[in-house]
Write a protein that holds these residues in place. Structure first.
Motif, mmCIF file in Angstrom:
data_model
loop_
_atom_site.group_PDB
_atom_site.id
_atom_site.type_symbol
_atom_site.label_atom_id
_atom_site.label_comp_id
_atom_site.label_asym_id
_atom_site.label_seq_id
_atom_site.Cartn_x
_atom_site.Cartn_y
_atom_site.Cartn_z
ATOM 1 N N ASN A 268 0.787 -1.238 0.000
ATOM 2 C CA ASN A 268 0.000 0.000 0.000
ATOM 3 C C ASN A 268 0.818 1.286 0.000
ATOM 4 O O ASN A 268 0.250 2.372 -0.060
ATOM 5 C CB ASN A 268 -0.932 0.006 1.218
ATOM 6 C CG ASN A 268 -1.906 -1.153 1.196
ATOM 7 O OD1 ASN A 268 -2.859 -1.170 0.434
ATOM 8 N ND2 ASN A 268 -1.661 -2.158 2.041
ATOM 9 N N GLU B 181 2.551 2.723 2.356
ATOM 10 C CA GLU B 181 2.747 3.381 3.648
ATOM 11 C C GLU B 181 2.288 2.449 4.760
ATOM 12 O O GLU B 181 1.625 1.440 4.505
ATOM 13 C CB GLU B 181 1.978 4.699 3.708
ATOM 14 C CG GLU B 181 0.493 4.577 3.441
ATOM 15 C CD GLU B 181 -0.181 5.930 3.303
ATOM 16 O OE1 GLU B 181 0.318 6.907 3.888
ATOM 17 O OE2 GLU B 181 -1.208 6.013 2.605
ATOM 18 N N TYR C 184 -0.940 2.344 10.103
ATOM 19 C CA TYR C 184 -1.475 3.428 10.930
ATOM 20 C C TYR C 184 -1.660 4.709 10.121
ATOM 21 O O TYR C 184 -2.666 5.404 10.253
ATOM 22 C CB TYR C 184 -0.555 3.680 12.124
ATOM 23 C CG TYR C 184 -0.773 2.690 13.242
ATOM 24 C CD1 TYR C 184 -1.908 2.750 14.033
ATOM 25 C CD2 TYR C 184 0.146 1.677 13.481
ATOM 26 C CE1 TYR C 184 -2.126 1.839 15.052
ATOM 27 C CE2 TYR C 184 -0.057 0.757 14.500
ATOM 28 C CZ TYR C 184 -1.198 0.845 15.283
ATOM 29 O OH TYR C 184 -1.403 -0.064 16.279
ATOM 30 N N TRP C 185 -0.700 5.031 9.260
ATOM 31 C CA TRP C 185 -0.844 6.232 8.441
ATOM 32 C C TRP C 185 -1.937 6.039 7.399
ATOM 33 O O TRP C 185 -2.691 6.960 7.081
ATOM 34 C CB TRP C 185 0.481 6.570 7.762
ATOM 35 C CG TRP C 185 1.520 7.083 8.711
ATOM 36 C CD1 TRP C 185 2.704 6.490 9.029
ATOM 37 C CD2 TRP C 185 1.458 8.284 9.500
ATOM 38 N NE1 TRP C 185 3.376 7.234 9.962
ATOM 39 C CE2 TRP C 185 2.646 8.341 10.268
ATOM 40 C CE3 TRP C 185 0.509 9.298 9.632
ATOM 41 C CZ2 TRP C 185 2.914 9.379 11.149
ATOM 42 C CZ3 TRP C 185 0.775 10.338 10.517
ATOM 43 C CH2 TRP C 185 1.961 10.376 11.258
ATOM 44 N N TYR C 186 -2.018 4.832 6.867
ATOM 45 C CA TYR C 186 -3.031 4.533 5.849
ATOM 46 C C TYR C 186 -4.437 4.678 6.427
ATOM 47 O O TYR C 186 -5.301 5.348 5.861
ATOM 48 C CB TYR C 186 -2.811 3.114 5.319
ATOM 49 C CG TYR C 186 -3.671 2.746 4.135
ATOM 50 C CD1 TYR C 186 -3.191 2.896 2.839
ATOM 51 C CD2 TYR C 186 -4.960 2.236 4.308
ATOM 52 C CE1 TYR C 186 -3.975 2.552 1.738
ATOM 53 C CE2 TYR C 186 -5.748 1.891 3.220
ATOM 54 C CZ TYR C 186 -5.252 2.053 1.945
ATOM 55 O OH TYR C 186 -6.033 1.721 0.861
ATOM 56 N N TYR C 187 -4.659 4.048 7.578
ATOM 57 C CA TYR C 187 -5.982 4.115 8.200
ATOM 58 C C TYR C 187 -6.295 5.518 8.713
ATOM 59 O O TYR C 187 -7.446 5.944 8.731
ATOM 60 C CB TYR C 187 -6.076 3.115 9.356
ATOM 61 C CG TYR C 187 -6.154 1.673 8.911
ATOM 62 C CD1 TYR C 187 -7.062 1.276 7.945
ATOM 63 C CD2 TYR C 187 -5.313 0.710 9.453
ATOM 64 C CE1 TYR C 187 -7.137 -0.041 7.528
ATOM 65 C CE2 TYR C 187 -5.380 -0.618 9.042
ATOM 66 C CZ TYR C 187 -6.294 -0.984 8.081
ATOM 67 O OH TYR C 187 -6.365 -2.289 7.672
ATOM 68 N N GLY C 188 -5.251 6.227 9.146
ATOM 69 C CA GLY C 188 -5.458 7.559 9.696
ATOM 70 C C GLY C 188 -6.019 8.549 8.692
ATOM 71 O O GLY C 188 -6.666 9.534 9.072
ATOM 72 N N LYS C 189 -5.793 8.303 7.410
ATOM 73 C CA LYS C 189 -6.265 9.225 6.370
ATOM 74 C C LYS C 189 -7.698 8.946 5.938
ATOM 75 O O LYS C 189 -8.309 9.756 5.251
ATOM 76 C CB LYS C 189 -5.342 9.140 5.147
ATOM 77 C CG LYS C 189 -3.924 9.619 5.408
ATOM 78 C CD LYS C 189 -3.121 9.726 4.132
ATOM 79 C CE LYS C 189 -3.025 8.401 3.408
ATOM 80 N NZ LYS C 189 -2.169 8.493 2.196
ATOM 81 N N ASP C 190 -8.225 7.791 6.322
ATOM 82 C CA ASP C 190 -9.578 7.401 5.922
ATOM 83 C C ASP C 190 -10.455 7.350 7.169
ATOM 84 O O ASP C 190 -10.281 6.487 8.028
ATOM 85 C CB ASP C 190 -9.544 6.033 5.236
ATOM 86 C CG ASP C 190 -10.887 5.644 4.629
ATOM 87 O OD1 ASP C 190 -11.891 5.632 5.370
ATOM 88 O OD2 ASP C 190 -10.926 5.343 3.424
ATOM 89 N N GLU C 191 -11.400 8.269 7.272
ATOM 90 C CA GLU C 191 -12.210 8.388 8.485
ATOM 91 C C GLU C 191 -12.991 7.111 8.778
ATOM 92 O O GLU C 191 -13.070 6.665 9.929
ATOM 93 C CB GLU C 191 -13.178 9.566 8.350
ATOM 94 C CG GLU C 191 -14.002 9.828 9.600
ATOM 95 C CD GLU C 191 -14.871 11.066 9.469
ATOM 96 O OE1 GLU C 191 -15.790 11.228 10.304
ATOM 97 O OE2 GLU C 191 -14.641 11.868 8.541
ATOM 98 N N ASN D 211 -10.568 4.382 9.880
ATOM 99 C CA ASN D 211 -10.029 4.706 11.194
ATOM 100 C C ASN D 211 -11.060 4.419 12.281
ATOM 101 O O ASN D 211 -10.734 3.902 13.356
ATOM 102 C CB ASN D 211 -9.607 6.175 11.245
ATOM 103 C CG ASN D 211 -8.812 6.500 12.492
ATOM 104 O OD1 ASN D 211 -7.897 5.777 12.867
ATOM 105 N ND2 ASN D 211 -9.160 7.583 13.151
ATOM 106 N N ASP E 92 -2.825 11.133 15.883
ATOM 107 C CA ASP E 92 -4.137 11.070 15.241
ATOM 108 C C ASP E 92 -5.057 10.075 15.934
ATOM 109 O O ASP E 92 -6.279 10.236 15.932
ATOM 110 C CB ASP E 92 -4.001 10.708 13.754
ATOM 111 C CG ASP E 92 -3.237 9.418 13.533
ATOM 112 O OD1 ASP E 92 -2.188 9.247 14.159
ATOM 113 O OD2 ASP E 92 -3.690 8.582 12.729
#
Length: 204
Positions: free
Chosen positions: A117, A119, A122-129, A132, A196
């Motif tokens: 993916n 990245e 945690y960064w991946y999920y953090g960008k998608d509300e 997340n 986040d």
């Protein structure tokens, strides 16, 4: 599909046929297929999620109830269950990394999720509300029942002059909140996690 909730029905855990289950979860869907649902239930029975009950009639009628494992998929009074944890681990982004798990041995510099993916998770999920939120519910559904059992079971490790408690990797802070509510001697709680993650959590 919320099959476990339909069978559980507020604690009854009454064995139901696939057709009866569909009448609860998809009452207005003429295309819903009870035969395909029954095939899924029979498969999950082999994994100890459901119990299959066979009638003495001809043709044989199959009904299904929940095992103790299956009951963990039913939301509790707080809306938590292991169901969200399972769903989170079957998100497309995570599934994409499964064929690359062997690379953790071959070349461990880059983790499989990053290879798939671009990245970290945690960064991946953090960008998608939405993703997340699912991850937060998954963590709560896994940790809160465990902590509830621990505290209700008489664990007293927090009674010994503990005034400040730090939960490292505490996610939304659910467990820290539960501990502080039970032990009044804890005056300060610190939920230590990614910025986040902490920002998305409710006040403790």
């Amino acid at each position: 599909l919320k099959v476990p909730e339909a069978i559980w029905a507020h604690g009854s855990n009454k064995p139901l046929t696939a057709t009866e289950i569909l009448s609860h979860i998809l009452p207005n869907s003429p295309t819903a297929d009870p035969e395909n649902l029954q095939r899924m239930l029979r498969l999950l029975t082999t994994y100890n999620i459901f119990v299959e009950h066979l009638s003495d009639t001809t043709p044989v009628q199959r009904r299904y109830s929940l095992t103790e494992v299956g009951e963990t998929l039913v939301p509790d009074s707080d809306g938590l269950s292991y169901g969200d944890y399972i769903m989170q681990h079957h998100q497309d982004a995570l599934v994409r990394s499964w064929p690359l798990v062997h690379m953790a041995v071959v070349d461990p510099v880059t983790e499989p999720f990053v290879r798939a993916n671009g990245e970290s998770a945690y960064w991946y999920y953090g960008k998608d509300e939405e993703m997340n939120e699912l991850m937060q519910k998954a963590m709560a559904g896994f940790s809160v029942p465990f902590m509830r059992e621990l505290l209700d079971g008489g664990y007293d490790g927090f009674e010994r002059d503990v005034e400040r408690l730090v939960d490292v990797g505490g996610s939304a802070g659910d467990c820290l909140k539960m501990i502080m509510q039970k032990f009044g001697n804890i005056k300060e709680g610190i939920n230590f996690d990614l910025p986040d993650v902490v920002a998305a959590g409710p006040p403790i």
